[in-house]
Design a protein around this motif. Structure first.
Motif, PDB file in Angstrom:
ATOM      1  N   SER A 109       3.926  26.370 -33.607  1.00 51.10           N
ATOM      2  CA  SER A 109       3.026  27.202 -32.846  1.00 51.10           C
ATOM      3  C   SER A 109       1.370  27.200 -33.047  1.00 51.10           C
ATOM      4  N   THR A 162      -0.871  28.446 -31.289  1.00 45.67           N
ATOM      5  CA  THR A 162      -1.490  30.314 -30.799  1.00 45.67           C
ATOM      6  C   THR A 162      -0.945  30.361 -31.973  1.00 45.67           C
ATOM      7  N   LEU A 163      -0.436  30.819 -33.104  1.00 47.38           N
ATOM      8  CA  LEU A 163      -0.265  31.437 -34.284  1.00 47.38           C
ATOM      9  C   LEU A 163      -0.987  31.051 -34.840  1.00 47.38           C
ATOM     10  N   GLN A 206      -4.239  29.511 -34.053  1.00 51.98           N
ATOM     11  CA  GLN A 206      -4.955  29.269 -34.204  1.00 51.98           C
ATOM     12  C   GLN A 206      -5.750  31.060 -34.368  1.00 51.98           C
ATOM     13  N   THR A 207      -4.560  32.171 -34.276  1.00 47.89           N
ATOM     14  CA  THR A 207      -4.398  33.683 -34.144  1.00 47.89           C
ATOM     15  C   THR A 207      -5.052  33.523 -35.893  1.00 47.89           C
ATOM     16  N   LYS A 248      -0.873  20.411 -26.064  1.00 47.51           N
ATOM     17  CA  LYS A 248      -1.391  21.894 -26.603  1.00 47.51           C
ATOM     18  C   LYS A 248      -2.610  21.269 -27.830  1.00 47.51           C
ATOM     19  N   GLY A 274     -10.758  26.590 -29.131  1.00 51.41           N
ATOM     20  CA  GLY A 274     -11.492  28.031 -28.958  1.00 51.41           C
ATOM     21  C   GLY A 274     -12.872  28.164 -29.225  1.00 51.41           C
TER      22      GLY A 274
END
Length: 130
Positions: A64, A66-67, A69-70, A93, A98
């Motif tokens: 993940s 996205t996870l 990156q958070t 991806k 970011g």
């Protein structure tokens, strides 16, 4: 959530036995052994910070970007273990994208007979004021 495709061997047995916290905005039920939805009341970073404060082993994240990156944005990643496969797929991806810069220090590297390279990095964090 689907179970791992492999149900045999040491890795599958270990993964099936480990407790798993699942981050999802769509799942309501989980059928993988020892899985539960991470309760964050909308604040994922706070929920993960609470997990890190508990006794126990490492927290691993698989698959993940996205996870990750958070978690990066909130300074919650202690180690990056990246596996580089000798295959070029042409697109995908980005893990590091970011606004959050990541200055990393290489702490370990290992070449496997398959040609896969494991790279371990720790984030270099700015000193705390105080």
């Amino acid at each position: 959530m689907t179970r791992p495709s492999s149900t045999e061997g040491d890795f599958a047995a270990r993964m099936n036995g480990l407790p798993k916290q699942v981050v999802s905005s769509t799942l309501e039920t989980l059928d993988w052994n020892n899985s539960s939805l991470l309760e964050g009341d909308g604040d994922l970073a706070a929920a993960v910070a609470r997990l890190k404060a508990q006794d126990g082993g490492d927290i691993l994240v698989h698959g993940s970007a996205t996870l990750i990156q958070t978690l990066m944005a909130h300074g919650l990643v202690d180690l990056y273990r990246l596996l580089v496969y000798p295959v070029v797929v042409g697109s995908g991806k980005r893990l590091f994208s970011g606004p959050t810069p990541a200055t990393l220090k290489l702490t370990e590297s290992r070449l496997f007979a398959s040609g896969v390279v494991m790279l371990c990095y720790t984030p270099e964090r700015a000193p705390q004021a105080g």
